[in-house]
Design a protein around this motif. Sequence first.
Motif, PDB file in Angstrom:
ATOM      1  N   ALA A 140      -8.882  -5.984   4.811  1.00 18.48           N
ATOM      2  CA  ALA A 140      -7.775  -5.025   4.866  1.00 18.48           C
ATOM      3  C   ALA A 140      -6.460  -5.672   4.445  1.00 18.48           C
ATOM      4  CB  ALA A 140      -7.667  -4.457   6.280  1.00 18.48           C
ATOM      5  N   ARG A 141      -6.233  -6.887   4.890  1.00 11.42           N
ATOM      6  CA  ARG A 141      -4.993  -7.595   4.532  1.00 11.42           C
ATOM      7  C   ARG A 141      -4.949  -7.903   3.033  1.00 11.42           C
ATOM      8  NH1 ARG A 141      -4.767 -11.641   9.809  1.00 11.42           N
ATOM      9  NH2 ARG A 141      -3.500 -10.266  11.145  1.00 11.42           N
TER      10      ARG A 141
ATOM     11  N   ARG B 164      -8.867   3.606   2.358  1.00  9.56           N
ATOM     12  CA  ARG B 164      -7.691   2.910   1.818  1.00  9.56           C
ATOM     13  C   ARG B 164      -6.465   3.072   2.697  1.00  9.56           C
ATOM     14  NH1 ARG B 164      -8.292   3.950  -4.787  1.00  9.56           N
ATOM     15  NH2 ARG B 164     -10.455   3.201  -4.912  1.00  9.56           N
ATOM     16  N   GLN B 165      -6.703   3.204   3.983  1.00 15.95           N
ATOM     17  CA  GLN B 165      -5.613   3.250   4.961  1.00 15.95           C
ATOM     18  C   GLN B 165      -5.460   1.836   5.533  1.00 15.95           C
ATOM     19  OE1 GLN B 165      -7.070   6.257   7.675  1.00 15.95           O
ATOM     20  NE2 GLN B 165      -6.670   7.935   6.236  1.00 15.95           N
ATOM     21  N   TYR B 166      -4.979   0.939   4.714  1.00 16.15           N
ATOM     22  CA  TYR B 166      -5.049  -0.484   5.038  1.00 16.15           C
ATOM     23  C   TYR B 166      -4.141  -0.876   6.197  1.00 16.15           C
ATOM     24  CZ  TYR B 166      -7.414  -0.460   0.529  1.00 16.15           C
ATOM     25  OH  TYR B 166      -8.275  -0.193  -0.500  1.00 16.15           O
ATOM     26  N   ASP B 167      -2.929  -0.335   6.252  1.00 17.38           N
ATOM     27  CA  ASP B 167      -2.035  -0.683   7.354  1.00 17.38           C
ATOM     28  C   ASP B 167      -2.615  -0.215   8.690  1.00 17.38           C
ATOM     29  OD1 ASP B 167      -0.245  -1.844   5.618  1.00 17.38           O
ATOM     30  OD2 ASP B 167       1.008  -0.046   5.429  1.00 17.38           O
TER      31      ASP B 167
ATOM     32  N   ALA C 257      -4.223  -4.686   1.238  1.00 17.33           N
ATOM     33  CA  ALA C 257      -2.857  -4.206   1.478  1.00 17.33           C
ATOM     34  C   ALA C 257      -1.844  -4.946   0.624  1.00 17.33           C
ATOM     35  CB  ALA C 257      -2.508  -4.366   2.958  1.00 17.33           C
ATOM     36  N   ASN C 258      -2.185  -6.186   0.259  1.00 13.46           N
ATOM     37  CA  ASN C 258      -1.274  -6.990  -0.564  1.00 13.46           C
ATOM     38  C   ASN C 258      -1.558  -6.819  -2.051  1.00 13.46           C
ATOM     39  OD1 ASN C 258       0.031  -8.051   1.693  1.00 13.46           O
ATOM     40  ND2 ASN C 258      -1.534  -9.632   1.956  1.00 13.46           N
TER      41      ASN C 258
END
Length: 300
Positions: free
Chosen positions: A295-296, A258-261, A299-300
């Motif tokens: 991932a994007r 969950r380290q999306y950035d 992240a949103n």
Amino acid sequence: MYSYPHPSADTLLHLWSEALDIRVALLEDDHKDIAETLGNLAVIQQDLGNDDLSESTYRQAQAMIESTLGERHPFYATNLYNFGTLMAYVDLDEAERLFRDVISLRTEIYGPDHDLVANAMNQLGRVLLGKGVFSEAEDMLVDSRDLHAANSSPNDFIVARDNFTLGRLYEAWGQPDKARGQYAAAISIARLNDIADSGIAFGMHQSLSRLQMLEGNHRAAALNLLYVIDLNLPLWGESDPDIASARLMLGECQIELRQYDEAIETLEKAIEFYANNAETGSSDLAQAELFLQAARAAAN
């Protein structure tokens, strides 16, 4: 100390070809020096990827070495060994036969505990791994690793390479715990020798990370991948395909963690490489784009 540059394979091919022409002109047709020159020429042809020509030259050299030096000469065994490394990519059955002959000859010439015997055992183990003969491959690879350790040091880099090959065997054999142990041992020795930035050490880290990912240990895999990327990026640069491959794996780990950035940044760099290097194949690019999309979205 002055370091002399190593000549390129093309330069060596030119030099050995000239040497062959000179020796053929000056010596009788079946002279041992011609035979040895043919053997060296075959190695360079192999290095340049000229497999058909190399195979023909090896066979020509082998016949001439046999007639001039005999089947019990060390160079006969050396040519057999080199020929075997070519056939390992062409014909596994012939490669197996060649390496078995090399082991027999070198054992007779040098004794059973010599490094040259261990090298041939290692090559036979690799061939048997390729054929799926796992039990005998294990015997060969373990024995060669133990001989190398006894003749040099348990922490010599050749032992690390042997452990790495054993890891590949156990992974193919469906024994991930043993594979993980061998990969970890190989990496430890590589770091002790201060050569963790070599290509083979990079492969060791990636193999261990792949197993860790399969087992769900994405945090350990991510740390492993970050280590080798940070270590090798200053040396190899952004245009290296291994760096991109490691980033693709790292991006997947970062999504799982969950380290999306971080995953977005990692995957964008991998995609940039794959988009600019179409020869590496479209499947990695497609995979990276799918991960980046995930991932994007997360992240949103």
